[in-house]
Each structure stands twice: as structure tokens, then as C-alpha cells.
Design a protein around this motif. Structure first.
Motif, PDB file in Angstrom:
ATOM      1  N   SER A 199       4.511  -7.759   5.344  1.00 30.40           N
ATOM      2  CA  SER A 199       4.212  -9.178   5.179  1.00 30.40           C
ATOM      3  C   SER A 199       3.054  -9.398   4.216  1.00 30.40           C
ATOM      4  O   SER A 199       2.938 -10.469   3.600  1.00 30.40           O
ATOM      5  CB  SER A 199       3.896  -9.823   6.530  1.00 30.40           C
ATOM      6  N   ASP A 200       2.200  -8.390   4.065  1.00 30.37           N
ATOM      7  CA  ASP A 200       1.027  -8.516   3.190  1.00 30.37           C
ATOM      8  C   ASP A 200       1.005  -7.512   2.042  1.00 30.37           C
ATOM      9  O   ASP A 200       0.213  -7.685   1.103  1.00 30.37           O
ATOM     10  CB  ASP A 200      -0.258  -8.342   4.011  1.00 30.37           C
ATOM     11  N   TYR A 201       1.832  -6.481   2.119  1.00 34.57           N
ATOM     12  CA  TYR A 201       1.818  -5.422   1.112  1.00 34.57           C
ATOM     13  C   TYR A 201       3.254  -5.059   0.730  1.00 34.57           C
ATOM     14  O   TYR A 201       4.196  -5.355   1.462  1.00 34.57           O
ATOM     15  CB  TYR A 201       1.128  -4.158   1.642  1.00 34.57           C
ATOM     16  N   THR A 202       3.391  -4.412  -0.401  1.00 32.60           N
ATOM     17  CA  THR A 202       4.662  -3.792  -0.753  1.00 32.60           C
ATOM     18  C   THR A 202       4.591  -2.334  -0.316  1.00 32.60           C
ATOM     19  O   THR A 202       3.659  -1.616  -0.690  1.00 32.60           O
ATOM     20  CB  THR A 202       4.929  -3.891  -2.259  1.00 32.60           C
ATOM     21  N   ILE A 203       5.568  -1.900   0.470  1.00 32.28           N
ATOM     22  CA  ILE A 203       5.573  -0.567   1.059  1.00 32.28           C
ATOM     23  C   ILE A 203       6.682   0.254   0.403  1.00 32.28           C
ATOM     24  O   ILE A 203       7.847  -0.150   0.410  1.00 32.28           O
ATOM     25  CB  ILE A 203       5.817  -0.639   2.583  1.00 32.28           C
ATOM     26  N   ILE A 204       6.321   1.418  -0.138  1.00 34.65           N
ATOM     27  CA  ILE A 204       7.299   2.304  -0.777  1.00 34.65           C
ATOM     28  C   ILE A 204       7.216   3.653  -0.078  1.00 34.65           C
ATOM     29  O   ILE A 204       6.136   4.244   0.021  1.00 34.65           O
ATOM     30  CB  ILE A 204       7.024   2.446  -2.278  1.00 34.65           C
ATOM     31  N   ALA A 223      -8.439  -0.304   3.896  1.00 34.91           N
ATOM     32  CA  ALA A 223      -9.829  -0.761   3.816  1.00 34.91           C
ATOM     33  C   ALA A 223     -10.245  -1.171   2.406  1.00 34.91           C
ATOM     34  O   ALA A 223     -11.190  -1.950   2.248  1.00 34.91           O
ATOM     35  CB  ALA A 223     -10.775   0.325   4.343  1.00 34.91           C
ATOM     36  N   VAL A 224      -9.565  -0.666   1.378  1.00 37.68           N
ATOM     37  CA  VAL A 224      -9.927  -1.034   0.002  1.00 37.68           C
ATOM     38  C   VAL A 224      -9.049  -2.155  -0.529  1.00 37.68           C
ATOM     39  O   VAL A 224      -9.063  -2.462  -1.721  1.00 37.68           O
ATOM     40  CB  VAL A 224      -9.885   0.194  -0.938  1.00 37.68           C
ATOM     41  N   ASP A 225      -8.251  -2.767   0.355  1.00 38.22           N
ATOM     42  CA  ASP A 225      -7.471  -3.955   0.032  1.00 38.22           C
ATOM     43  C   ASP A 225      -6.475  -3.725  -1.105  1.00 38.22           C
ATOM     44  O   ASP A 225      -6.544  -4.366  -2.154  1.00 38.22           O
ATOM     45  CB  ASP A 225      -8.411  -5.112  -0.333  1.00 38.22           C
ATOM     46  N   PRO A 226      -5.504  -2.824  -0.899  1.00 36.62           N
ATOM     47  CA  PRO A 226      -4.504  -2.574  -1.937  1.00 36.62           C
ATOM     48  C   PRO A 226      -3.455  -3.681  -1.967  1.00 36.62           C
ATOM     49  O   PRO A 226      -3.407  -4.546  -1.084  1.00 36.62           O
ATOM     50  CB  PRO A 226      -3.876  -1.248  -1.495  1.00 36.62           C
ATOM     51  N   GLU A 227      -2.617  -3.646  -3.000  1.00 35.83           N
ATOM     52  CA  GLU A 227      -1.455  -4.543  -3.078  1.00 35.83           C
ATOM     53  C   GLU A 227      -0.180  -3.788  -2.680  1.00 35.83           C
ATOM     54  O   GLU A 227       0.760  -4.375  -2.137  1.00 35.83           O
ATOM     55  CB  GLU A 227      -1.283  -5.071  -4.501  1.00 35.83           C
ATOM     56  N   ILE A 228      -0.177  -2.491  -2.972  1.00 37.17           N
ATOM     57  CA  ILE A 228       0.998  -1.639  -2.784  1.00 37.17           C
ATOM     58  C   ILE A 228       0.547  -0.389  -2.055  1.00 37.17           C
ATOM     59  O   ILE A 228      -0.534   0.140  -2.339  1.00 37.17           O
ATOM     60  CB  ILE A 228       1.597  -1.254  -4.156  1.00 37.17           C
ATOM     61  N   ILE A 229       1.361   0.099  -1.110  1.00 40.24           N
ATOM     62  CA  ILE A 229       1.042   1.346  -0.417  1.00 40.24           C
ATOM     63  C   ILE A 229       2.215   2.296  -0.559  1.00 40.24           C
ATOM     64  O   ILE A 229       3.356   1.961  -0.212  1.00 40.24           O
ATOM     65  CB  ILE A 229       0.723   1.117   1.075  1.00 40.24           C
ATOM     66  N   ASN A 267       6.510  -7.463  -1.134  1.00 46.69           N
ATOM     67  CA  ASN A 267       6.595  -7.664   0.316  1.00 46.69           C
ATOM     68  C   ASN A 267       7.918  -7.200   0.907  1.00 46.69           C
ATOM     69  O   ASN A 267       8.626  -7.952   1.584  1.00 46.69           O
ATOM     70  CB  ASN A 267       6.347  -9.135   0.653  1.00 46.69           C
ATOM     71  N   CYS A 268       8.221  -5.933   0.650  1.00 43.72           N
ATOM     72  CA  CYS A 268       9.399  -5.310   1.242  1.00 43.72           C
ATOM     73  C   CYS A 268       9.047  -3.867   1.580  1.00 43.72           C
ATOM     74  O   CYS A 268       7.993  -3.362   1.205  1.00 43.72           O
ATOM     75  CB  CYS A 268      10.588  -5.347   0.268  1.00 43.72           C
ATOM     76  N   VAL A 269       9.942  -3.218   2.320  1.00 45.44           N
ATOM     77  CA  VAL A 269       9.876  -1.770   2.482  1.00 45.44           C
ATOM     78  C   VAL A 269      10.989  -1.187   1.630  1.00 45.44           C
ATOM     79  O   VAL A 269      12.163  -1.515   1.817  1.00 45.44           O
ATOM     80  CB  VAL A 269      10.057  -1.343   3.955  1.00 45.44           C
ATOM     81  N   TYR A 270      10.616  -0.338   0.678  1.00 48.27           N
ATOM     82  CA  TYR A 270      11.577   0.272  -0.254  1.00 48.27           C
ATOM     83  C   TYR A 270      11.547   1.783  -0.024  1.00 48.27           C
ATOM     84  O   TYR A 270      10.521   2.417  -0.192  1.00 48.27           O
ATOM     85  CB  TYR A 270      11.177  -0.047  -1.691  1.00 48.27           C
ATOM     86  N   SER A 271      12.681   2.362   0.374  1.00 49.46           N
ATOM     87  CA  SER A 271      12.749   3.801   0.639  1.00 49.46           C
ATOM     88  C   SER A 271      13.384   4.538  -0.524  1.00 49.46           C
ATOM     89  O   SER A 271      14.341   4.051  -1.138  1.00 49.46           O
ATOM     90  CB  SER A 271      13.564   4.082   1.907  1.00 49.46           C
ATOM     91  N   ARG A 317      16.492   2.282   9.398  1.00 52.17           N
ATOM     92  CA  ARG A 317      15.737   1.467  10.360  1.00 52.17           C
ATOM     93  C   ARG A 317      14.720   0.564   9.688  1.00 52.17           C
ATOM     94  O   ARG A 317      14.555  -0.589  10.079  1.00 52.17           O
ATOM     95  CB  ARG A 317      15.003   2.373  11.366  1.00 52.17           C
ATOM     96  N   ILE A 318      13.977   1.083   8.724  1.00 58.91           N
ATOM     97  CA  ILE A 318      12.787   0.383   8.255  1.00 58.91           C
ATOM     98  C   ILE A 318      12.936  -0.291   6.904  1.00 58.91           C
ATOM     99  O   ILE A 318      12.132  -1.157   6.558  1.00 58.91           O
ATOM    100  CB  ILE A 318      11.573   1.338   8.197  1.00 58.91           C
ATOM    101  N   SER A 319      13.938   0.075   6.113  1.00 67.02           N
ATOM    102  CA  SER A 319      13.953  -0.320   4.708  1.00 67.02           C
ATOM    103  C   SER A 319      14.721  -1.600   4.452  1.00 67.02           C
ATOM    104  O   SER A 319      15.811  -1.804   4.981  1.00 67.02           O
ATOM    105  CB  SER A 319      14.580   0.786   3.846  1.00 67.02           C
ATOM    106  N   ASP A 320      14.164  -2.424   3.581  1.00 63.54           N
ATOM    107  CA  ASP A 320      14.907  -3.544   3.023  1.00 63.54           C
ATOM    108  C   ASP A 320      15.765  -3.079   1.853  1.00 63.54           C
ATOM    109  O   ASP A 320      16.880  -3.573   1.656  1.00 63.54           O
ATOM    110  CB  ASP A 320      13.940  -4.623   2.548  1.00 63.54           C
TER     111      ASP A 320
END
Length: 290
Positions: free
Chosen positions: A234-239, A202-208, A70-74, A250-253
Motif C-alpha cells: 500500500s505504501d511501497y512497490t515490492i519486488i 527506516a530510511v524511507d524507500p520507495e521500492i523494496i 504499489n504492487c507485489v511483483y514476483s 499467494r502474494i503477487s499481483d
């Protein structure tokens, strides 16, 4: 280090929520709505000593990295540094590349995704990917989003609800709800990219995984995608792979800096941009190379 750091490194004013970076693009303003990392202890992905070769060429040189939930990782770095290659190892997209050899571990949900018994189709459902160029299928908006759930066996009666939910999560529903039967190719570039995000959701991933998702978009569309990624964490891990330093800020934790196949430095974005540990990181962030 540069002799005159006051003209090249981040300068922080007023409060830690408002920062000005003296770089080529002037400044980055963090509003009070941005949430900084809460140092989560549970990792979504744990990578250990990952090496990759394309034939005789080694593209990744022993990458070790933990990516929290549950973070944005760049991932940042100059072209050809290995950041997109590394991104594709996280859902085994490099399996499709001839003469690609991989050594090391990528642990997702407690299992090494490179074990022989791993179901790659299921892996790519859990670890979705949005590419640099929007790639909608030549079919209707509805069918684009319904495609994944349909091939995974979701009953037809459930598809309208899934499509609506995914389009809402991708901030596209209000723009397309009255033309779901229209061709996805009729959408603008920014809308097409958000459609591809909806198709992934739509396929309910955990990570995008996002591979430079805004590189072909105008500033308004870029802003919408950035806002969306920050909401989705808040619902996914974003890389995210990005060449844009201001976007990463701007966007990354968290941010990881790659160079020539090596992971030079990784950590919380605010610390990396304020006080990088490695001279090469400071030189890249401030535009001296890359």
C-alpha cells in the motif's frame, strides 16, 4: 503443450478467489482479503532492452519490463535464469561485481539510474534490498534500525520514533519493544529477517527488493513475511525473487518468468497461472522442469 492438461494446469473452482493448482504442493487458497491488481497506469520502474555481461558471459539478454507502483511483483524461474541478477540491476548492486558490463535503461522516477551523474547511495536509499539470508549487524536491535537514518544525518532525537515506526511496520515491535538494547543476533531467523526489513523501511524507500527472503525460514516465519509484503504494497512497490510457485501465486499481483537470461513472459499473476501464453511458462509452473 502437455496432452493431458486437466491434470497439470491450474483448475479454478467455485469463484475466482479460490483456486486449486495441481502442482507438487497440492493447492493454493486465495482468501477474500487478497486484492487483485487494479491495472495501475503509473510505473515505478521502466526497464528497456537491458543487457548484462559477467566478463564474456551474457547473463541478461535484452530485458524490457514495466513494474507498476504499489504492487507485489514476483520474478520466477529456475536457478541461474537471471532473475536475481536482474533484481540487483534495479539498485545497481551489480556495480560491485568485477568485469560486469550493463547496457540499456532502468528508469526510476523519470531518470535512468545508470546515468553517470546518479548518486548511487541515494538510489539505494530509495530502492532498498532485503537479502536471502538475514544479515543483522552485530549490534543492538535499536542500533540496527537506527543505523541507516543515522548515517543519512537524521538528528538523534528523532531516532527513537523512526525505530519504533519501522519495527511496527515490519510487524516486530511487540516482540522486541522491551529488549531494544539486546543484540540483534539473539533474535530467531524469522525475527532477524523482519529486523532487516525494518532496517530497510527506516530510511524511507520507495521500492523494496526481496531476494528469496523466505528460503531459509520455517513455514510460520514465511507466512509472517508474506503477510508483511502484502501489507507493505500500500505504501511501497515490492519486488520479490522466489523459487516457490505457491508463494508467487499467494502474494503477487504480477509475475515475470525468466529463463536462460531471457524474459519469457510477464503479466498479472492470476492470468499467468491460469492461462500462460508460452509453453515454457506452463511447463515450469506445473513442475515439468526447474
Amino acid at each position: 503443450m502437455a496432452e493431458n492438461l486437466s491434470e497439470s494446469v491450474p483448475v479454478f473452482t467455485d469463484s475466482p478467489l479460490k483456486k486449486r493448482y495441481r502442482t507438487a504442493e497440492s493447492f493454493v487458497d486465495f482468501g477474500p482479503e487478497q486484492k487483485f491488481p487494479s491495472r495501475p497506469v503509473e510505473n515505478t520502474i521502466t526497464v528497456s532492452d537491458l543487457k548484462l555481461w559477467y566478463g564474456p558471459v551474457q547473463a541478461l539478454k535484452g530485458i524490457t519490463l514495466n513494474i507498476p507502483k504499489n504492487c507485489v511483483y514476483s520474478f520466477i524461474g529456475p536457478s541461474g535464469c537471471g532473475k536475481s541478477t536482474f533484481l540487483r540491476t534495479l539498485n545497481r548492486m551489480n556495480d560491485m561485481v568485477p568485469n560486469c558490463k550493463i547496457d540499456g535503461e532502468v528508469i526510476v522516477d523519470g531518470a535512468n539510474i545508470y546515468d553517470k551523474d546518479v548518486d548511487v547511495v541515494d538510489l539505494r536509499k530509495r530502492v532498498g534490498m532485503v537479502f536471502q539470508k538475514a544479515n543483522p549487524f552485530p549490534m543492538s536491535i535499536f542500533e540496527n534500525v537506527a543505523y541507516g537514518p543515522r548515517i543519512h544525518g537524521v538528528p538523534k532525537k528523532d531516532l527513537p520514533g523512526i525505530v519504533e515506526h519501522a519495527l511496527k511496520r515490519a510487524a516486530l515491535w511487540d516482540e522486541v519493544k522491551d529488549r531494544l538494547k539486546s543484540s540483534a543476533l539473539s533474535l530467531s531467523g524469522g525475527q532477524q529477517q523482519r529486523l532487516c526489513i525494518a532496517r530497510t523501511l527506516a530510511v524511507d524507500p520507495e521500492i523494496i527488493l526481496f531476494d528469496e527472503p523466505c528460503s531459509a525460514l520455517d513455514p510460520i516465519s514465511t507466512g509472517k513475511i508474506e503477510e508483511l509484503m502484502m501489507e507493505l504494497k500500500s505504501d511501497y512497490t515490492i519486488i520479490v525473487v522466489t523459487h516457490n510457485m505457491q508463494q508467487a501465486a499467494r502474494i503477487s499481483d504480477y509475475t515475470a518468468f525468466f529463463l536462460s537470461g531471457d524474459l519469457v513472459e510477464a503479466g498479472e499473476t492470476i492470468h499467468m497461472f491460469e492461462n500462460p501464453k508460452d509453453t515454457r511458462t506452463e511447463e515450469y509452473i506445473t513442475g515439468r522442469f526447474g
